[in-house]
Design an enzyme around this catalytic site. Structure first.
Site, PDB file in Angstrom:
ATOM      1  N   SER A 159      36.606 -41.489   8.903  1.00 24.16           N
ATOM      2  CA  SER A 159      36.236 -42.900   7.876  1.00 24.16           C
ATOM      3  C   SER A 159      35.085 -43.585   8.132  1.00 24.16           C
ATOM      4  CB  SER A 159      36.977 -43.793   8.222  1.00 24.16           C
ATOM      5  OG  SER A 159      36.951 -45.246   7.688  1.00 24.16           O
ATOM      6  N   TYR A 176      43.240 -48.766  12.240  1.00 22.90           N
ATOM      7  CA  TYR A 176      43.035 -47.652  11.240  1.00 22.90           C
ATOM      8  C   TYR A 176      41.438 -46.794  11.345  1.00 22.90           C
ATOM      9  CZ  TYR A 176      41.818 -45.104   6.905  1.00 22.90           C
ATOM     10  OH  TYR A 176      40.808 -44.054   6.194  1.00 22.90           O
TER      11      TYR A 176
END
Length: 336
Positions: free
Chosen positions: A127, A152
């Site tokens: 990501s 995350y």
């Protein structure tokens, strides 16, 4: 080829599976169909895949070690695309353990099965959030990513480190893909475009964080899928002769390991993004201006030069075209 796609009922997983099936690959789709967002949307995506004779769906969870082992033994996939993960920066602040189970425990299970079954290539979703507090723009895969600002992001950085370890120890070819704000038809309801479209059409206000002073390198889903499949076909090679002091970086190694950014290379101001959406919908948004949320970053901007040079691909879909395609899908799907 026979390819395992985890998260096959998810946004990117669905589109990737569809593209693979259309080119003639056999796809084993794994998904747990959890309720992080509307499971009916996930089932509707799967219904688009089921008519293909080469598609086989298995409901399961990456954290189920025994179940995953049985899947690999029974199916023997040649390559794996791991897109299953607990997504969402903001949700990770509220539910940290969900990220440990899916993104860490689940990922080590994938690595172990790929290792033991001699998988040819593991491609996995990282990501743009790994860049965290980095200030230098655009974000390059050669930059340090040691300052995540959400759990995350930390789990995605951990995935890259874990993958490198397996590439180094066992010669497992791995490629991590740092996705930049993916959007498009069949998108996730927790993402800005989906939430804004729903709220505007219903006459509800939209939450605009950092008072609109945000930029995102929005990347259209077709460009993401093209990048995923091109990197799947481009297996990284080991380079044992690299001069480690001079050439190693977070993205390249003497092991068969690689990391790429996949972004549009054109950050869009959030207020302009909303303006395009308003024009496409033919309706103005009522904006609820709010401060920056915990875990968020003000701007993302991808450097994709290595993707262009090594894989021969550059995302190019304009934000205007992408938003129009999403709105067309949204109106059709929800019959609005």
């Amino acid at each position: 080829m026979k390819i395992l796609v985890t998260g096959a009922a998810g946004f990117i997983g669905f589109h990737t599976s569809l593209k693979l099936l259309e080119r003639g690959d056999e796809v084993i789709g794994l998904d747990n169909l959890n309720d992080y967002y509307d499971p009916e949307l996930k089932k509707a995506r799967l219904n688009q895949l089921k008519p293909f004779s080469g598609f086989h769906f298995i409901r399961g969870d990456l954290s189920d070690r025994e179940g995953l082992a049985e899947l690999f033994s029974a199916q023997s996939p040649q390559r794996v695309i791991n897109l299953a993960a607990q997504a969402g920066v903001r949700y990770s602040i509220q539910n940290p353990y969900a990220y440990v189970e899916s993104n860490l425990v689940g990922f080590i299970n994938i690595l172990e099965e790929c290792r033991h079954h001699r998988v040819e290539h593991l491609v996995y979703a990282s990501s743009s959030s790994v860049y965290g507090a980095n200030k230098k723009q655009p974000f390059s895969t050669s930059d340090s990513v040691d300052h995540p600002v959400s759990l995350y992001a930390a789990t995605k950085k951990a995935n890259e480190l874990m993958a490198h370890t397996y590439s180094h120890l066992y010669g497992l070819p791995t490629t991590g893909l740092r996705f930049f704000t993916v959007y498009g038809p069949w998108g996730r309801p927790d993402m800005a475009l989906f939430k804004f479209t729903k709220a505007i059409l219903e006459g509800n206000p939209i939450d605009v964080y950092n008072h609109g002073k945000m930029k995102r390198d929005f990347t259209y889903i077709d460009d993401i899928v093209e990048g995923v499949i091109r990197t799947l076909d481009n297996i990284p090679q080991a380079h044992p002769d690299l001069n480690e002091k001079e050439t190693l970086s977070p993205a390249i190694s003497s092991a068969p390991y690689r990391v790429y950014n996949i972004g549009n290379q054109e950050p869009v101001n959030l207020l302009y993004f909303i303006e395009i959406l308003e024009n496409t919908l033919g309706k103005k948004a009522e904006k609820n201006l709010l401060p920056l949320q915990m875990g968020d970053v003000p701007e993302t901007f991808a450097d994709v030069e290595d993707l262009i040079h090594e894989v021969g691909f550059k995302p190019s879909t304009s934000i205007e075209t992408g938003i129009r395609n999403f709105v067309d899908w949204y109106r059709k799907y929800y019959q609005i």
